[in-house]
Write a protein that holds these residues in place. Structure first.
Motif, mmCIF file in Angstrom:
data_model
loop_
_atom_site.group_PDB
_atom_site.id
_atom_site.type_symbol
_atom_site.label_atom_id
_atom_site.label_comp_id
_atom_site.label_asym_id
_atom_site.label_seq_id
_atom_site.Cartn_x
_atom_site.Cartn_y
_atom_site.Cartn_z
ATOM 1 N N GLN A 90 -4.838 56.432 0.855
ATOM 2 C CA GLN A 90 -3.839 55.833 -0.031
ATOM 3 C C GLN A 90 -4.297 54.416 -0.348
ATOM 4 O OE1 GLN A 90 0.378 56.382 0.596
ATOM 5 N NE2 GLN A 90 -0.019 58.256 1.734
ATOM 6 N N CYS A 91 -4.055 53.466 0.558
ATOM 7 C CA CYS A 91 -4.486 52.085 0.275
ATOM 8 C C CYS A 91 -5.987 51.907 0.486
ATOM 9 C CB CYS A 91 -3.705 51.093 1.126
ATOM 10 S SG CYS A 91 -4.257 51.000 2.849
ATOM 11 N N CYS A 141 -8.164 51.822 5.909
ATOM 12 C CA CYS A 141 -8.752 52.483 7.074
ATOM 13 C C CYS A 141 -9.967 53.340 6.725
ATOM 14 C CB CYS A 141 -7.717 53.377 7.748
ATOM 15 S SG CYS A 141 -7.302 54.865 6.775
ATOM 16 N N CYS A 190 -4.305 54.927 10.687
ATOM 17 C CA CYS A 190 -4.037 54.902 9.242
ATOM 18 C C CYS A 190 -2.565 54.555 9.061
ATOM 19 C CB CYS A 190 -4.345 56.251 8.603
ATOM 20 S SG CYS A 190 -3.901 56.314 6.847
ATOM 21 N N ARG A 191 -2.327 53.365 8.555
ATOM 22 C CA ARG A 191 -0.942 52.928 8.378
ATOM 23 C C ARG A 191 -0.239 53.687 7.262
ATOM 24 N NH1 ARG A 191 -4.084 49.488 10.532
ATOM 25 N NH2 ARG A 191 -3.377 48.080 12.156
ATOM 26 N N CYS A 192 -0.999 54.321 6.392
ATOM 27 C CA CYS A 192 -0.403 55.096 5.301
ATOM 28 C C CYS A 192 -0.096 56.527 5.728
ATOM 29 C CB CYS A 192 -1.321 55.105 4.087
ATOM 30 S SG CYS A 192 -1.642 53.458 3.414
HETATM 31 FE FE1 FES Z 1 -3.912 53.056 3.998
HETATM 32 FE FE2 FES Z 1 -5.203 54.566 5.815
HETATM 33 S S1 FES Z 1 -5.095 54.866 3.641
HETATM 34 S S2 FES Z 1 -4.285 52.619 6.112
#
Ligand code: FES
Length: 117
Positions: free
Chosen positions: A58-59, A62, A94-96
């Protein structure tokens, strides 16, 4: 700087290593591979391709560390089970919350590697 998430993972002489806690003086004359070093002659590494196909980010914070840890796993074990993948990737956060897709990408790369042989 505390080895808490695994986002900085690189390969040093083939071993996955948290670069944020690794002193430069300890890696002199060793082979260091970063995420940028996986691409060869314009071709992404199969695991990089699998991350794109599985939409395993996502972001993206990680993602380099996830891929480097996954490459370390696939180098040691070309056919990891789902449980082996989960265990190996346990220290990469992975925070997402894209864990299911990350596991799927590693499985996809493992299968592609098998198919290529
Ligand atoms: Fe955002 Fe893993 S894709 S922290």
């Amino acid at each position: 700087g505390e080895a808490q998430c695994g986002a900085c993972t690189v390969l040093i002489d083939g071993q996955q290593t948290r670069s944020c806690i690794t002193q430069v003086g300890k890696v002199a004359n060793k082979q260091i591979i970063t995420i940028e070093g996986l691409e060869k002659e314009g071709q992404l590494h199969p695991l990089q391709e699998a991350f794109l196909k599985a939409d395993a980010m996502q972001c993206g914070y990680c993602t380099p560390g996830m891929i480097m840890s996954g490459v370390a796993l696939l180098t040691k074990n070309a056919k990891p089970t789902r449980e082996e993948i989960v265990k190996h990737m346990d220290g990469n956060i992975c925070r997402c919350g894209t864990y299911l897709r990350i596991v799927a990408a590693i499985q996809m790369a493992s299968e592609a590697k098998r198919g290529a042989k």
